[in-house]
Write a protein that holds these residues in place. Structure first.
Motif: not given
Length: 715
Positions: A386-415
């Motif tokens: 359904t879509g793509t999330v543009d990242l700050p650069g050509r890097g790496t995403i780690t530690s992807l997390t979201a709420r265990q209950e229903a939610g619409h937020e996503l957190w991750f580390a970028y470097t």
């Protein structure tokens, strides 16, 4: 195949006077092959002779270090680069966001809680041990967020001790539980019990056997020795276990893998019909050729699986909670592919976004393409993109997390190679991506460093990618260069902030990262193409990367260095002994170097699936054919060599480096030093930032001195 027999001690024909090291070890016949191990006595750190030899090596190292004019400038630069602090993505539980963060100027990361827009420290290891040798290995909050299980270890041993803290006060309410090592913790609802993995007492472990782990159920307030044993009896000594529970406590999932094998067996249990201490475990996956991880959601929906079974680049599948392994070959599999394997990419992780604010539930999917990260969105019901999330650069995403209950937020580390790690927050309703307020302040990419990705061809024609960091982004002139790699266990050399490379490149050098076979940069097939009987591909790929740097004018002849740590230390050691004339300096940190005896110390017994076993004649012959310690040749002109070890290392025994150091000091005829850097109070894993700064500075100062790079003057 015959190894050189032991010889008497002789002075090294170099400008350096090395500590005496008798070649008194045994010469054995193994599978019909005569094998010399002249420095076996250096395996015992408690032997007075070993202690005296190590003390003499410490003095030699101190003398050598004093010759490095770049060290002080590099140490100042490394300290500044690591002083900014940092954070990891939060785990949201019960209205609280748990995360680790290192405040600017602090030595170690602490466990913090963000609540109602305010952040407070829950556990700082420096409060427990101001010396900085105690680190936080792992942590897991309860589903309600009122408790958190923490694991601390000291001296670099990674022998963790588990305790449970009150998330409001920080007070210890349960524990300690010993004999854990970054154990998974799977809480049951209500926070009164959890599943975890613990080693058996040493008296129940046979000599030479693995650590013998078991899955237990621990009830708060009960001594750990009374915990109910759930799983593991009668299974292999070197098996690793994972445990997971759903937020509603209705299902338990146990995973088992043999050592570091890329094969996972899975069991599930419906906890609603039994007690948590008597789960009726049923096989979900058995003897499958692939690694599988399970993501559990509340409710009675299907299990979501990330697996390489039938898809070496990874796929996302669903399976009913009550499913079992098919009883016959003709019985259809209950697994259904939701997001298929995508050519050219490797699946890394995914998260579910299913809040009521969304018009449909989504899967956020992380993939890499030639080691560079991508983030896409898919319909969670059909798998349709359904879509793509543009990242700050050509890097790496780690530690992807979201709420265990229903939610619409996503957190991750970028470097990436020149951008320090930042925690990003994605809102699936608005499509906004930005820094998470609870993380460290966002830092701009480092200036003066350009990154390119080169493609080289290995001996058999395979394309191998190499990241090259340089001042200009093209080979304008041959420069002092450092080449590193890993090539093992399916681990990928993805872009990540590289503090040791920044001052090196800004001073005019080149720093390159080779994505060789044995890693996971191109999926599980890439991993298997560089393990066991195919390990030679790893070394051939690295040779091709080195030749490319020299041939295309990135690196100057005689001024190319090699850096590797852990399994990468094996890679560096192999590069050193295969083609010593190619390199001007080599650094092996926490290296694996004696492949004839690697299974007998540290965590070596669990690595048989990766390297093979010396107990098998054919596998032993292959191990011996590249074992760096056994490939040291008398009279060879070796470049400058720095072997760095950490006394608390329980993964790779420092004896590997001690023996290699003695062998190189005995054998070489060159005019370059071989030195051993032994660091005490730390191990293979996490360490204080000042310790990291000193290690980076020492390594790069060694390279600068022996490869001819002027001390950096940037600010």
């Amino acid at each position: 195949m015959t190894q050189s027999p032991p010889r008497d001690v002789r002075p090294a024909p170099t400008p350096y006077t090395y500590p005496p090291a008798p070649r008194s070890g045994p010469e054995e016949i193994i599978h019909g092959v005569r094998v010399a191990d002249p420095y076996r006595w250096l395996e015992d750190p408690r032997d007075p002779a070993t202690a005296a030899w190590c003390a003499a090596q410490d003095l030699l190292y101190t003398e050598e270090e004093a010759r490095w004019p770049a060290r002080d400038a590099l140490l100042a630069r490394m300290t500044a680069l690591l002083a900014g602090g940092g954070a990891r993505p939060p785990v949201a539980r019960g209205g609280r966001e748990f995360h680790t963060r290192r405040e600017p100027g602090r030595e170690l990361a602490a466990l913090a809680v963000r609540e109602a827009g305010r952040t407070r420290t829950l556990l700082d290891p420096l409060d427990t041990d101001p010396s900085g040798t105690t680190v936080l290995d792992a942590w897991e909050p309860s589903w309600e967020g009122d408790l958190v299980a923490v694991q601390l270890s000291s001296g670099g041993t990674e022998h963790s001790v588990l305790s449970v803290l009150d998330a409001t006060t920080g007070e210890t309410v349960d524990g300690p539980v010993d004999r854990v090592r970054r154990s998974p913790v799977a809480w049951l609802p209500g926070g009164r019990a959890f599943y975890y993995v613990r080693r058996l007492p040493s008296e129940r472990t046979a000599a030479g056997a693995g650590p013998r782990r078991r899955v237990y159920l621990h009830r708060l307030g009960t001594p750990a020795d009374q915990d109910a044993e759930i799983f593991g009896a009668g299974r292999s000594d070197t098996q690793y276990y994972t445990v997971a529970t759903a937020p509603d406590g209705r299902i338990l999932v146990i995973g088992a893998s043999e050592g570091t094998s890329p094969h996972t067996d899975l069991w599930t249990a419906d906890l609603t019909g039994t007690g948590p201490d008597r789960p009726d475990l049923r096989r979900l996956q058995h003897a499958a050729d692939g690694h599988t991880a399970v993501r559990l959601r509340p409710g009675g929906g299907p299990l979501l699986l990330r697996t390489t079974a039938g898809a070496p680049r990874g796929r996302i599948a669903t399976v009913p909670r009550a499913a079992t392994v098919p009883r016959t070959a003709t019985e259809p599999s209950p697994w259904r592919t939701l997001v298929a394997e995508q050519p050219g990419t490797v699946l890394q992780d995914f998260a579910v976004l299913d809040g009521p604010e969304l018009d449909r539930p989504l899967l956020a999917v992380v993939r890499t393409r030639h080691a560079v990260g991508e983030l896409t969105l898919h319909d969670a019901r059909t798998g349709t993109p359904t879509g793509t999330v543009d990242l700050p650069g050509r890097g790496t995403i780690t530690s992807l997390t979201a709420r265990q209950e229903a939610g619409h937020e996503l957190w991750f580390a970028y470097t990436d190679h020149i951008t320090p790690t930042v925690v990003l927050h994605y809102d699936a309703v608005t499509g906004d991506l930005g820094p998470w307020p609870g993380g460290s302040s966002e830092e701009a990419p480092v200036e003066g460093v350009r990154v390119t990705q080169e493609v080289v061809r290995s001996r058999d024609g395979t394309e191998v990618r190499v990241f090259v960091m340089s001042p200009t982004g093209h080979p304008d002139r041959p420069r002092p260069a450092v080449l590193t790699g890993y090539g093992g266990f399916g681990a990928s050399m993805t872009p990540g902030f590289t503090p040791q490379a920044v001052p090196w490149v800004r001073a005019g050098g080149v720093y390159a990262v080779a994505c060789v076979r044995g890693g996971g940069e191109e999926g599980e097939e890439w991993h298997r193409a560089g393990r066991r009987e195919r390990k030679h591909n790893t070394f051939d790929d690295f040779d091709a990367a080195a030749d490319h740097l020299l041939r295309d004018g990135w690196a100057a002849p005689g001024r190319l260095g090699v850096l590797g740590s852990s399994n990468g230390g094996l890679l560096a050691g192999a590069a050193l002994t295969r083609r010593p004339e190619t390199y001007g300096a080599v650094v092996c940190a926490a290296p694996l170097l004696d492949m004839a005896r690697y299974e007998l110390s540290g965590m070596g017994a669990s690595w048989r699936d990766e390297y093979g076993s010396a107990a098998d004649p054919a596998q032993f012959a292959r191990l011996l054919s590249y074992s760096p310690y056994h490939q040291v040749r008398e009279g060879a002109r070796y470049p400058a060599v720095l072997l760095a070890v950490f006394e608390g290392d329980t993964r790779v025994d420092p004896a590997h480096a001690r023996k290699m150091c003695a062998a190189l000091q005995w054998a070489g005829t060159g005019h370059a030093p071989v030195v051993l850097r032994t660091e005490r109070g730390v191990g293979h894993g996490a360490r204080a930032s000042s310790r990291s700064a000193r290690l980076y500075a020492d390594v790069m100062a060694f390279f600068a001195h022996h490869l001819g790079l002027q001390p950096p003057g940037d600010k």
